[in-house]
Write an enzyme that holds these catalytic residues in place. Structure first.
Site, PDB file in Angstrom:
ATOM      1  N   ARG A 152      -3.179 -10.101   5.183  1.00 54.96           N
ATOM      2  CA  ARG A 152      -3.335 -10.163   4.572  1.00 54.96           C
ATOM      3  C   ARG A 152      -2.554  -9.776   3.124  1.00 54.96           C
ATOM      4  NH1 ARG A 152      -6.146  -7.249   0.456  1.00 54.96           N
ATOM      5  NH2 ARG A 152      -7.628  -7.806  -1.173  1.00 54.96           N
ATOM      6  N   LYS A 176       1.332  -1.091   0.121  1.00 54.56           N
ATOM      7  CA  LYS A 176      -0.443  -0.187   0.182  1.00 54.56           C
ATOM      8  C   LYS A 176       0.802   1.619  -0.177  1.00 54.56           C
ATOM      9  CE  LYS A 176      -4.522  -2.033   1.414  1.00 54.56           C
ATOM     10  NZ  LYS A 176      -5.378  -2.410   2.643  1.00 54.56           N
TER      11      LYS A 176
END
Ligand code: HH2
Length: 275
Positions: free
Chosen positions: A252, A209
């Site tokens: 995740r 991210k």
């Protein structure tokens, strides 16, 4: 707390499988079903405990996808993998969640935290994730008095609603990057124990991210550009490890093999491990 998840010696690794043209990291790589299935099998061999199949990107500014198209993308992949690994469906649409569970998914991973009734109906596990705003506007100057307290309050309410609706396995996720600055994401990681203390298994997704790109480029608090996704591997592994050390029951990730090693190490260095 969920028995099967907590009895295991290590945190779980959820491998990300986006059957989309536009996901921010793996977009376009697995749009072809055979490629997606092959990647799913590879993640299983690399140590994935769960494979999270998604057919619609949630990245800031992503174009919405019709339910029919989302189903066309994900259902054959779920059918092919569900016999070999636990599969979750990453969706915000009731119809997609329902069909995915019929096709073999055991968990509804819902970034909008609104599908508890579908999880209850189908008997699936349910991930409620916090987000502020929508993909179109969520990164436009998000503000909180205390991000951890606000996220904890929101997730506690989601858990109460979901259990009240009849969901038997509820997971909570702080929603890293969903209406949060880099500092907000770091606070959530640092104080993850406050979410763990709510008493539900916590899932954390930091993988590749943009705040990791900001750290890599030294631009966390500036207007400078984040480093590209290819340069966010080290930060992904480090942040997943921080999350697991701080009590995440699952992470995740795109990088399953490395994270599975880190998860094993975290599991074996927990205080309760016998000599
Ligand atoms: N992050 C993304 C998507 N789904 N689900 C949960 N529970 N937690 C997350 O942090 C989370 C999520 C975004 O990442 P990705 O799937 O890699 O990208 P895209 O949304 O562009 O497909």
């Amino acid at each position: 707390m969920t028995a099967w998840a907590t009895e295991l010696a290590r945190p779980l690794v959820m491998g990300i499988l986006n059957v989309t043209p536009d996901s921010f990291f793996d977009g376009g790589r697995y749009l072809d079903h055979q490629r997606a299935i092959a990647r799913g099998r590879q993640m299983i061999s690399e140590g994935a405990d769960i494979v999270d199949v998604g057919g619609e990107s949630t990245r800031p500014g992503a174009a919405p996808v019709a339910a029919e198209e989302e189903l066309r993308r994900v259902i054959p992949v779920i059918e092919a993998l569900a016999g070999d690994v636990r599969v979750s469906i990453d969706t915000t649409k009731p119809a997609v969640a329902r069909r995915a569970v019929e096709a073999g998914a055991f968990m509804v991973n819902d970034v909008s935290a609104s599908l508890d009734h579908v999880a209850a109906e189908t008997g699936a596990a349910f991930v409620a994730m916090h987000r502020k705003g929508t993909p179109a506007d969520m990164q436009a100057d998000p503000r909180y008095d205390d991000v951890v307290a606000e996220v904890a309050d929101y997730l506690a309410a989601c858990a109460t609603r979901a259990t009240g609706a009849g969901v038997t396995e509820v997971w909570l996720d702080p929603g890293i990057g969903f209406g949060k600055t880099g500092r907000h994401n770091l606070q959530l990681l640092a104080r993850l124990s406050e979410l763990v203390e709510l008493g539900y298994p916590v899932l954390v997704g930091t993988s590749r991210k943009s705040f990791l790109g900001r750290i890599a480029a030294g631009t966390l608090d500036t207007e400078g550009s984040p480093a590209p996704t290819e340069q966010r591997y080290e930060g992904s592994l480090a942040s997943a490890t921080v999350a697991m050390v701080n009590g995440a029951a699952a992470v995740r990730v795109h990088d399953v093999a490395a994270t599975a090693q880190a998860a094993t190490l975290v599991g074996w260095t927990r205080p309760a491990v016998p000599a």
